[in-house]
Motif scaffolding. Structure first.
Motif: not given
Length: 198
Positions: A164-177
């Motif tokens: 969950r920690t890795v996914a939340a961090y990595l996927y956030s890139e696509f939504f925050t830019g």
């Protein structure tokens, strides 16, 4: 499952497709389009849309199977590329996975279909998440980390929190830019893993 179609003479014919065949075709379809168009996929398989839905159950269910298959392949490649053991080995696999996640195919999907992405990728009960947690437990074992964990803890819960920690961090890139720098995440991951070490 049988699919309806017509032969060269226009007569009704039936085509049998398995769930495995549908998922395999779905993976190829997704990799070429960065999305899942059920009507187009039915045409590629030469079956009716109704038959595709009977085999796949729903678009979300098929999308989950497709993303799980792709994620598992990415994790296998990341595990094969590992050169270190212990904490460093675990983090090395995650770093390599993060690099693969930057694929334009995944990026387009997350941006074009964020609601489906959220349902299929980020729901803890989803098959993609379950598969990732299971793989993380294996990574803990392969790197020798499992032997260094205290026996009074829950390894499954640790793998869940790690994923969950890795996914939340990595996927956030696509939504925050904002491009995710994996080095910023490493201290938090080390702290999480070291908190359970003997």
């Amino acid at each position: 499952m049988a699919g309806e179609g017509t032969d060269a003479a226009g007569r009704a014919s039936r085509r049998v497709v398995s769930h495995e065949q549908v998922v395999k075709a779905g993976v190829d379809h997704f990799l070429s389009r960065s999305t899942l168009d059920m009507e187009a996929l039915a045409g590629e398989l030469a079956i009716s849309r109704a038959t595709l839905y009977r085999v796949a159950q729903s678009r979300d269910a098929l999308l989950t199977d497709i993303l799980r298959t792709i994620t598992e392949a990415m994790l296998r490649e990341s595990r094969a590329a590992r050169t270190k053991d212990g904490f460093d080995g675990v983090i090395e696999v995650s770093r390599h996975f993060g690099e693969q996640l930057r694929s334009p195919i995944i990026e387009r999907f997350l941006k074009q279909d964020p609601e489906a992405a959220a349902r299929t990728l980020f729901t803890p009960a989803g098959a993609v998440h379950e598969s990732a947690v299971a793989a993380q437990l294996e990574i803990f074992a392969e790197t020798g980390l499992t032997e260094r964990l205290r026996r009074d803890g829950d390894d499954v819960q640790l793998a869940y929190l790690y994923v969950r920690t890795v996914a939340a961090y990595l996927y956030s890139e696509f939504f925050t830019g904002r491009r995710a720098d994996f080095d910023e995440l490493v201290p938090a991951l080390r702290s999480l893993l070291l908190s359970r070490s003997q």
